[in-house]
Write a protein that holds these residues in place. Structure first.
Motif, short mmCIF file in Angstrom:
data_model
loop_
_atom_site.label_atom_id
_atom_site.label_comp_id
_atom_site.label_asym_id
_atom_site.label_seq_id
_atom_site.Cartn_x
_atom_site.Cartn_y
_atom_site.Cartn_z
N GLN A 197 0.81 -1.21 0.00
CA GLN A 197 0.00 0.00 0.00
C GLN A 197 0.85 1.27 0.00
N ASP A 198 1.96 1.25 0.72
CA ASP A 198 2.78 2.48 0.78
C ASP A 198 3.97 2.42 -0.18
N THR B 155 6.54 0.47 -0.50
CA THR B 155 7.89 0.22 0.04
C THR B 155 8.26 -1.26 -0.03
#
Length: 314
Positions: free
Chosen positions: A210-211, A213
């Motif tokens: 989601q982010d 990373t």
């Protein structure tokens, strides 16, 4: 230098400055360290000596402090944890400073702790050493020997050192021994290592999608010189976890000849069964076997038996 000047003023107690200097000079001349310094530099003139009395006084005082060392935290020297040395050049005396043995040991511990990295692993595990582990239990001793053998093999030939697979029930000390192994690598050859508690780390990787990373975190774990996957088999298995995460990590590390170590409540066969099944896809034995080939071939299985030391107060 202010504290040294204050100490000299205290010694003076209203005496004329010439008298103070004469008194200090006579005291310093009796010190064997100053006598040795003067013998090494016979060309030093009297004026240089007298101008340098504060530095010479600091040198003697702080070396006396070191001889009666109260410990690093209570070090009274101006630079805590440092010892002064004298340098003479062209009729000039200067002070240099070097860390004492306690300061060097503290810096080594800090450097070592920076090499021992982890995700979701208790702090006491990261402080474990081979010396702190009970060796009276023969089951634990065999695991300790295997860990010590790995450290030696890695230090001698890192590219050919196979990993370890510690199998045993909950609480028998698998993870603690791995922590000691990490610290031994850091202490003996400054080897960075990484231990991850597998279930929580996999959950983090799922969230990393989601982010954005995920790739960064995957690269971090893939490239660790020594990687320990703690409690593998306790994670919830999905095809993505097995093939995209675990498979990707182990394939990279196999190609780059980077050792991977494991702790688990499952032996090889039980872990293969765990890897083969997911609620969404059912049983996928072939894919599980591919993962297990990378684990079996590049690790030594060490079974650790015994009582649960966590409930026994160990």
């Amino acid at each position: 230098m202010e504290s040294i000047k204050a100490a000299i003023r205290e010694l003076a107690k209203g005496m004329p400055i010439d008298s103070v200097n004469q008194k200090l000079a006579e005291s310093l001349m009796k010190d064997p360290r100053i006598q040795s310094f003067l013998k090494k530099h016979p060309d030093m003139n009297e004026d240089t000596f007298y101008k340098s009395i504060p530095k010479l006084y600091q040198y003697v005082t702080e070396h006396n402090n070191c001889e009666q060392c109260p410990g690093l935290n209570n070090c009274p020297n101006m630079l805590k944890g440092y010892q002064p040395d004298l340098i003479y050049d062209k009729q000039s005396i200067a002070l240099t400073f070097k860390p004492c043995s306690l300061k060097r040991a503290e810096e080594q511990r800090k450097k070592q702790s920076g090499l021992v990295r982890s995700f979701y692993v208790p702090k006491d595990i990261l402080q474990a050493t081979f010396q702190s582990i009970d060796k009276s239990d023969p089951e634990r001793y065999r695991a300790l020997k295997a860990a010590g053998d790995f450290v030696k093999a890695y230090i001698d030939h890192p590219e050919s050192a196979n990993g370890l697979y510690f199998y045993g029930k909950f609480g028998v000390g698998k993870t603690y021994i791995m922590g000691a192994l990490m610290n031994a690598l850091a202490e003996r050859k400054q080897v960075p290592s990484l231990m991850v508690y597998t279930p929580d780390f996999i959950r983090e990787l799922k969230g990393a999608i989601q982010d954005h990373t995920l790739d960064e975190k995957l690269d971090y774990i893939k490239t660790a010189p020594v990687l320990i996957l703690d409690d593998i088999g306790a994670e919830t298995m999905t095809p993505w976890t097995r093939d995209e995460l675990l498979g990707s990590i182990l394939q990279y590390r196999m190609m780059e000849k980077l050792p991977t170590l494991y702790t688990s409540n499952y032996d090889y066969d039980e872990l293969e069964e765990h890897l083969s099944y997911s609620q969404k896809s059912g049983t996928e034995s072939l894919k599980a076997k591919r993962i297990m080939e990378r684990i079996r071939h590049y690790t030594k299985l060490v079974t650790i038996e015994g009582t649960n030391r966590r409930t026994a107060g160990d």
